[in-house]
Design a protein around this motif. Structure first.
Motif, PDB file in Angstrom:
ATOM      1  N   ARG A  58       0.870  -1.168   0.000  1.00 39.98           N
ATOM      2  CA  ARG A  58       0.000   0.000   0.000  1.00 39.98           C
ATOM      3  C   ARG A  58       0.912   1.225   0.000  1.00 39.98           C
ATOM      4  O   ARG A  58       1.771   1.370   0.865  1.00 39.98           O
ATOM      5  CB  ARG A  58      -0.920   0.036   1.207  1.00 39.98           C
ATOM      6  CG  ARG A  58      -1.925   1.200   1.111  1.00 39.98           C
ATOM      7  CD  ARG A  58      -2.821   1.296   2.309  1.00 39.98           C
ATOM      8  NE  ARG A  58      -3.806   2.368   2.128  1.00 39.98           N
ATOM      9  CZ  ARG A  58      -4.554   2.867   3.101  1.00 39.98           C
ATOM     10  NH1 ARG A  58      -4.438   2.397   4.334  1.00 39.98           N
ATOM     11  NH2 ARG A  58      -5.423   3.838   2.856  1.00 39.98           N
ATOM     12  N   ARG A  60       0.949   5.457  -0.204  1.00 38.63           N
ATOM     13  CA  ARG A  60       0.109   6.634  -0.032  1.00 38.63           C
ATOM     14  C   ARG A  60       0.941   7.898  -0.193  1.00 38.63           C
ATOM     15  O   ARG A  60       2.106   7.941   0.208  1.00 38.63           O
ATOM     16  CB  ARG A  60      -0.543   6.624   1.344  1.00 38.63           C
ATOM     17  CG  ARG A  60      -1.652   5.593   1.512  1.00 38.63           C
ATOM     18  CD  ARG A  60      -2.041   5.403   2.953  1.00 38.63           C
ATOM     19  NE  ARG A  60      -1.032   4.629   3.670  1.00 38.63           N
ATOM     20  CZ  ARG A  60      -1.098   4.345   4.967  1.00 38.63           C
ATOM     21  NH1 ARG A  60      -2.114   4.786   5.680  1.00 38.63           N
ATOM     22  NH2 ARG A  60      -0.165   3.636   5.546  1.00 38.63           N
ATOM     23  N   ARG A  62       0.358  12.275   0.140  1.00 38.56           N
ATOM     24  CA  ARG A  62      -0.536  13.407   0.399  1.00 38.56           C
ATOM     25  C   ARG A  62       0.288  14.683   0.473  1.00 38.56           C
ATOM     26  O   ARG A  62       1.448  14.680   0.889  1.00 38.56           O
ATOM     27  CB  ARG A  62      -1.336  13.200   1.685  1.00 38.56           C
ATOM     28  CG  ARG A  62      -0.518  12.956   2.943  1.00 38.56           C
ATOM     29  CD  ARG A  62      -1.417  12.598   4.119  1.00 38.56           C
ATOM     30  NE  ARG A  62      -0.674  12.231   5.297  1.00 38.56           N
ATOM     31  CZ  ARG A  62      -0.273  13.095   6.230  1.00 38.56           C
ATOM     32  NH1 ARG A  62      -0.564  14.381   6.087  1.00 38.56           N
ATOM     33  NH2 ARG A  62       0.396  12.692   7.287  1.00 38.56           N
ATOM     34  N   ASP A  79      -3.374  10.572  -2.595  1.00 34.41           N
ATOM     35  CA  ASP A  79      -3.384   9.433  -3.513  1.00 34.41           C
ATOM     36  C   ASP A  79      -3.083   8.164  -2.722  1.00 34.41           C
ATOM     37  O   ASP A  79      -2.310   8.190  -1.752  1.00 34.41           O
ATOM     38  CB  ASP A  79      -2.342   9.600  -4.613  1.00 34.41           C
ATOM     39  CG  ASP A  79      -2.717  10.667  -5.624  1.00 34.41           C
ATOM     40  OD1 ASP A  79      -2.334  10.514  -6.784  1.00 34.41           O
ATOM     41  OD2 ASP A  79      -3.399  11.633  -5.266  1.00 34.41           O
ATOM     42  N   SER A  80      -3.649   7.052  -3.146  1.00 33.45           N
ATOM     43  CA  SER A  80      -3.394   5.776  -2.501  1.00 33.45           C
ATOM     44  C   SER A  80      -3.399   4.675  -3.547  1.00 33.45           C
ATOM     45  O   SER A  80      -4.250   4.676  -4.451  1.00 33.45           O
ATOM     46  CB  SER A  80      -4.466   5.495  -1.436  1.00 33.45           C
ATOM     47  OG  SER A  80      -4.261   4.224  -0.844  1.00 33.45           O
ATOM     48  N   GLU A  82      -2.773   0.270  -4.078  1.00 33.10           N
ATOM     49  CA  GLU A  82      -2.579  -1.046  -3.491  1.00 33.10           C
ATOM     50  C   GLU A  82      -2.315  -2.055  -4.603  1.00 33.10           C
ATOM     51  O   GLU A  82      -2.761  -1.877  -5.737  1.00 33.10           O
ATOM     52  CB  GLU A  82      -3.824  -1.484  -2.700  1.00 33.10           C
ATOM     53  CG  GLU A  82      -4.119  -0.601  -1.506  1.00 33.10           C
ATOM     54  CD  GLU A  82      -5.345  -1.071  -0.743  1.00 33.10           C
ATOM     55  OE1 GLU A  82      -5.626  -2.298  -0.777  1.00 33.10           O
ATOM     56  OE2 GLU A  82      -6.022  -0.229  -0.130  1.00 33.10           O
ATOM     57  N   TYR A  95      -6.453   2.006  -6.982  1.00 30.34           N
ATOM     58  CA  TYR A  95      -5.855   3.346  -6.854  1.00 30.34           C
ATOM     59  C   TYR A  95      -6.965   4.377  -6.668  1.00 30.34           C
ATOM     60  O   TYR A  95      -8.030   4.276  -7.297  1.00 30.34           O
ATOM     61  CB  TYR A  95      -5.047   3.681  -8.113  1.00 30.34           C
ATOM     62  CG  TYR A  95      -4.624   5.131  -8.234  1.00 30.34           C
ATOM     63  CD1 TYR A  95      -3.514   5.619  -7.544  1.00 30.34           C
ATOM     64  CD2 TYR A  95      -5.335   6.022  -9.049  1.00 30.34           C
ATOM     65  CE1 TYR A  95      -3.124   6.940  -7.665  1.00 30.34           C
ATOM     66  CE2 TYR A  95      -4.944   7.343  -9.177  1.00 30.34           C
ATOM     67  CZ  TYR A  95      -3.837   7.799  -8.474  1.00 30.34           C
ATOM     68  OH  TYR A  95      -3.454   9.101  -8.591  1.00 30.34           O
TER      69      TYR A  95
END
Length: 240
Positions: A58, A60, A62, A79-80, A82, A95
């Motif tokens: 994961r 991330r 920001r 944004d993230s 996996e 996403y």
């Protein structure tokens, strides 16, 4: 006995050979970057990578403006991504991108459905279904793919960036080594270029071998003008 000794030596040699070519695992991290938009320093970006024992990741990111600039630049970006990373590389699964806090709001969700062989994009502009092909990545997984490829000494070739319903294919080329000024001092880094000079959109990434090919600088241009720059301020180990 002599025969057994030769067999043992051969087995040890084979094991040593296998260890020599084994691809090193990516390591979790938490990194802070100085963020500049259109050449103006505006704040910081935080990027975090977590990977479990099964290779599930994961990632991330920001960003937010400094306190003094929040009235002028209230937007927050998050944004993230996996997916799974293993011996075959990076396989993105999900996403999201969100922009909030300001007058303009955005939300995009992308699902890489490997079983169905499709990519589903849902955004404020509507929904789309695209055929899933090798080399498709969301923006964060693309950086992870670059880290994995550099560590494994694999060429990146052509990739397809999926950040909306209209994916763009780019050639990613290695531009050699450059020294980058960072919060950790001057670091030797491998420069990768996404796209070609003269393209409408162009991006460059610098990855430091001494820090596991951590991205230490990112630049993006649009129509020849710099739109974004991120430079590493500091990094700490993440949690496996």
């Amino acid at each position: 006995m002599p025969g057994l000794s030769r067999a043992a030596l051969a087995l040890l040699a084979l094991l040593a050979s296998g260890l020599a070519v084994a691809e090193p695992a990516l390591q979790p991290f938490r990194a802070r970057y100085a963020l500049a938009l259109r050449g103006v320093p505006v704040g910081e970006a935080l990027v975090q990578l977590d990977i479990d024992a099964d290779g599930r990741y994961r990632m991330r990111a920001r960003s937010q403006a400094d306190a003094a600039l929040k009235l002028l630049l209230p937007d927050r970006l998050a944004d993230s991504a996996e997916g799974h990373v293993g011996a075959d590389g990076v396989a993105p699964l999900h996403y999201t991108h969100e922009r909030s806090g300001g007058s303009k709001r955005e939300f995009t969700e992308i699902t890489f459905d490997h079983g169905a062989g499709e990519v589903r994009v849902q955004s404020d502009e509507g929904a789309a279904r695209l055929p899933l092909r090798p080399g498709m990545f969301d923006p964060l997984s693309l950086q992870l793919h670059a880290m994995w490829s550099l560590r494994a000494q694999r060429p990146l070739g052509t990739v397809t960036l999926v950040d909306d319903a209209s994916p763009d294919a780019y050639a990613v080329t290695e531009q050699g080594h450059e020294t980058v000024d960072t919060g950790l001092g001057r670091l030797d880094a491998v420069k990768l270029l996404r796209g070609q000079p003269g393209d409408r959109k162009l991006a460059a990434f610098w990855f430091a071998p001494a820090h596991g090919y951590l991205p230490v600088q990112v630049q993006q241009w649009r129509k020849g003008r710099e739109t974004l720059r991120m430079t590493l301020l500091g990094v700490s180990p993440g949690t496996p």
